[in-house]
Design an enzyme around this catalytic site. Structure first.
Site, PDB file in Angstrom:
ATOM      1  CG  HIS A  33      33.966  33.115  39.965  1.00 61.58           C
ATOM      2  ND1 HIS A  33      33.667  33.839  38.845  1.00 61.58           N
ATOM      3  CD2 HIS A  33      33.296  31.948  39.873  1.00 61.58           C
ATOM      4  CE1 HIS A  33      32.815  33.146  38.097  1.00 61.58           C
ATOM      5  NE2 HIS A  33      32.584  31.988  38.699  1.00 61.58           N
ATOM      6  CE1 TYR A  69      36.133  40.514  41.134  1.00 62.77           C
ATOM      7  CE2 TYR A  69      35.738  42.840  40.642  1.00 62.77           C
ATOM      8  CZ  TYR A  69      35.281  41.540  40.747  1.00 62.77           C
ATOM      9  OH  TYR A  69      33.967  41.260  40.461  1.00 62.77           O
TER      10      TYR A  69
END
Ligand code: DQA
Length: 138
Positions: free
Chosen positions: A97, A22
């Site tokens: 996402h 991430y």
């Protein structure tokens, strides 16, 4: 035009958890970049994050935004409550996402919210949010 950037469970840990997946920027830092992007295009924006499924549903029910950019985190994969909340409003929702969920564990390949969202953008890191915002501006 106003956009709501809605982040679900564990997204408050962005920049701290699984940095290889991430990235190293915090959600606040990413939101600051999104806010700049929106301001430059004359778009108002609001940011909200919660780890609580019901709070996310309530936020969707009560939003006055013209569009929602939603990263539901793991709720994506099993929250029928969130799916019903999206289906219950007329405001369009784009699913986002940061990671390419299809290149990850099997349980992440299934989204129970995709069917009730306008579209899905995934795999572009923080730029997934920007690309989703762009889809409302086009
Ligand atoms: C995520 C992907 C989900 O599978 C995961 O549970 C997350 C983040 C993403 O942004 O890539 O928390 O939505």
């Amino acid at each position: 035009m106003k956009l709501l950037f809605l982040n679900g469970v564990n997204l408050n840990r962005t920049g701290i958890r699984e940095k290889g997946v991430y990235g190293t920027q915090t959600l606040e830092e990413i939101n600051a970049e999104i806010a700049k992007f929106c301001k430059a295009r004359g778009v108002d924006c609001e940011f909200f994050q919660s780890n609580l499924e019901g709070e996310l549903c309530t936020k969707l029910q009560e939003t006055d935004a013209d569009g929602v950019v939603l990263n539901a985190g793991a709720y994506t994969h099993y929250s029928y409550a969130l799916r019903d909340a999206i289906a219950s409003i007329s405001v369009p929702v784009v699913e986002v996402h940061m990671s390419n969920v299809h290149a990850r564990e099997e349980f992440r390949h299934k989204s129970v919210i995709s069917e009730v969202c306008r579209g899905t953008i995934l795999g572009f890191g923080k730029n997934s949010y920007i690309l989703a915002a762009e889809s409302f501006i086009l």
